[in-house]
Structure formats: C-alpha cells, structure tokens
Write a protein that holds these residues in place. Structure first.
Motif, short mmCIF file in Angstrom:
data_model
loop_
_atom_site.label_atom_id
_atom_site.label_comp_id
_atom_site.label_asym_id
_atom_site.label_seq_id
_atom_site.Cartn_x
_atom_site.Cartn_y
_atom_site.Cartn_z
N LEU A 10 28.86 24.54 37.68
CA LEU A 10 29.54 24.76 38.96
C LEU A 10 30.33 23.51 39.32
O LEU A 10 29.78 22.40 39.28
N VAL A 11 31.58 23.70 39.69
CA VAL A 11 32.43 22.58 40.05
C VAL A 11 33.34 23.01 41.19
O VAL A 11 33.68 24.21 41.30
N GLN A 12 33.75 22.07 42.00
CA GLN A 12 34.69 22.38 43.08
C GLN A 12 36.11 22.46 42.54
O GLN A 12 36.44 21.84 41.51
N ALA A 13 36.93 23.20 43.23
CA ALA A 13 38.35 23.28 42.87
C ALA A 13 38.94 21.88 42.79
O ALA A 13 38.66 21.03 43.64
N GLY A 14 39.73 21.66 41.74
CA GLY A 14 40.31 20.35 41.50
C GLY A 14 39.48 19.47 40.60
O GLY A 14 39.95 18.42 40.14
N GLY A 15 38.26 19.90 40.32
CA GLY A 15 37.37 19.12 39.48
C GLY A 15 37.60 19.38 37.99
O GLY A 15 38.52 20.09 37.59
N SER A 20 41.89 39.14 20.96
CA SER A 20 40.64 38.79 20.28
C SER A 20 40.44 39.51 18.95
O SER A 20 39.40 39.36 18.32
N TYR A 21 41.45 40.27 18.49
CA TYR A 21 41.22 41.11 17.32
C TYR A 21 40.97 40.30 16.06
O TYR A 21 40.36 40.80 15.12
N GLY A 22 41.42 39.04 16.00
CA GLY A 22 41.26 38.25 14.79
C GLY A 22 39.98 37.44 14.72
O GLY A 22 39.74 36.75 13.74
N VAL A 23 39.15 37.56 15.75
CA VAL A 23 37.95 36.73 15.80
C VAL A 23 36.88 37.26 14.86
O VAL A 23 36.55 38.44 14.89
N ASP A 24 36.35 36.35 14.04
CA ASP A 24 35.28 36.71 13.12
C ASP A 24 33.89 36.42 13.69
O ASP A 24 32.93 37.14 13.42
N TYR A 25 33.79 35.32 14.44
CA TYR A 25 32.48 34.91 14.97
C TYR A 25 32.62 34.51 16.43
O TYR A 25 33.62 33.90 16.82
N TRP A 26 31.57 34.82 17.18
CA TRP A 26 31.54 34.52 18.62
C TRP A 26 30.31 33.71 18.96
O TRP A 26 29.23 33.89 18.38
N GLY A 27 30.45 32.84 19.96
CA GLY A 27 29.29 32.24 20.58
C GLY A 27 28.77 33.15 21.68
O GLY A 27 29.35 34.22 21.94
N LYS A 28 27.70 32.72 22.36
CA LYS A 28 27.08 33.55 23.39
C LYS A 28 27.67 33.31 24.77
O LYS A 28 27.41 34.09 25.69
N GLY A 29 28.43 32.25 24.91
CA GLY A 29 29.13 32.01 26.16
C GLY A 29 28.45 31.01 27.07
O GLY A 29 27.23 30.83 27.01
N THR A 30 29.26 30.39 27.92
CA THR A 30 28.75 29.49 28.95
C THR A 30 29.54 29.77 30.23
O THR A 30 30.76 29.96 30.20
N LEU A 31 28.83 29.80 31.35
CA LEU A 31 29.44 30.19 32.62
C LEU A 31 30.08 28.99 33.29
O LEU A 31 29.46 27.94 33.46
N VAL A 32 31.33 29.18 33.69
CA VAL A 32 32.06 28.19 34.49
C VAL A 32 32.36 28.82 35.84
O VAL A 32 32.96 29.89 35.91
N THR A 33 31.91 28.15 36.90
CA THR A 33 32.15 28.64 38.26
C THR A 33 32.89 27.56 39.03
O THR A 33 32.41 26.43 39.12
N VAL A 34 34.04 27.93 39.57
CA VAL A 34 34.84 26.99 40.34
C VAL A 34 34.86 27.46 41.79
O VAL A 34 35.35 28.55 42.08
#
Length: 124
Positions: free
Chosen positions: A11-16, A108-122
């Motif tokens: 979590l970060v404030q706008a502008g961060g 995204s059609y060319g993607v072979d492998y994916w990570g599980k993701g990380t949430l960014v909240t602004v």
C-alpha cells in the motif's frame, strides 16, 4: 520446475514509489523476455512492461511511460519494476510473466509462464 515469484507489492499513497521484484528459476533466463502484467478488478490483463533477455530491449505501455522502469539482473535471474509517481489507477494485482519476446505486449497470448501476483494498492 518453472517458478516466477513476485515480491514488493503493498500500500502506498499517490505520488509514492514501489519496486517489484520477480525472481525466476527453472528455465534459461536469457532465452526469455520477462515482463509485468496487471489486472484490476473487472479488467483484463494489461501488459505494462517487458524486457528482452536476449538484447535488453524494453516495452512500456503508454499509461506507465516515464513513471515505470524495468531492469534485470541476469546474475540473479531477477527482473525489477521500479514504479514512481504512482496513481490510484495503478492499483491492481501485478503478475510477472515469461515469454519468448516482448512483441505480443500489451496482450498476454504469448506468455508461457506466470507468477502468482502481488497486490499494489495506491491510495488517493
């Protein structure tokens, strides 16, 4: 086993700023392009940035140009996304992705492998 593991969201404030990391294993790093997609609730995956393992060429979506910088550490098989001047509309789950090149971005059609993701909240 192929693995792409994201870290650095939060979590970060706008502008961060935030720096995302994608640690990879299980494939030849230099043979792939590593990039970042994001998905906000109700939206499709959007490819925001990519870096080619073969020549270091990069792609940035218009929405992040001048604010985000992608880089790679080939010795660590890790790609970074430095995100500055963050906006509330950057809020999304950010996924690391491996593909044979960046030419398919922002799709995204060319993607072979994916990570599980990380949430960014602004926050505004």
């Amino acid at each position: 086993e192929v693995q792409l593991v994201e870290s650095g969201g939060g979590l970060v404030q706008a502008g961060g700023s935030l720096r995302l990391s994608c640690a990879t294993s299980g494939f030849t790093f230099d043979d792939y392009a590593i990039g970042w997609f994001r998905q906000a609730p109700g939206n499709e995956h959007e490819g925001v940035s990519c870096i080619s393992g073969s020549d270091g060429s990069t792609y940035y979506a218009d929405s992040v140009k001048g604010r985000f910088t992608i880089s790679s550490d080939n010795a660590k098989n890790t790609v970074y996304l430095q995100m500055n001047s963050l906006k509330p509309e950057d809020t999304a789950v950010y996924y690391c992705a491996a593909s044979l090149g960046c030419s398919g971005y922002p799709l995204s059609y060319g993607v072979d492998y994916w990570g599980k993701g990380t949430l960014v909240t602004v926050s505004s």
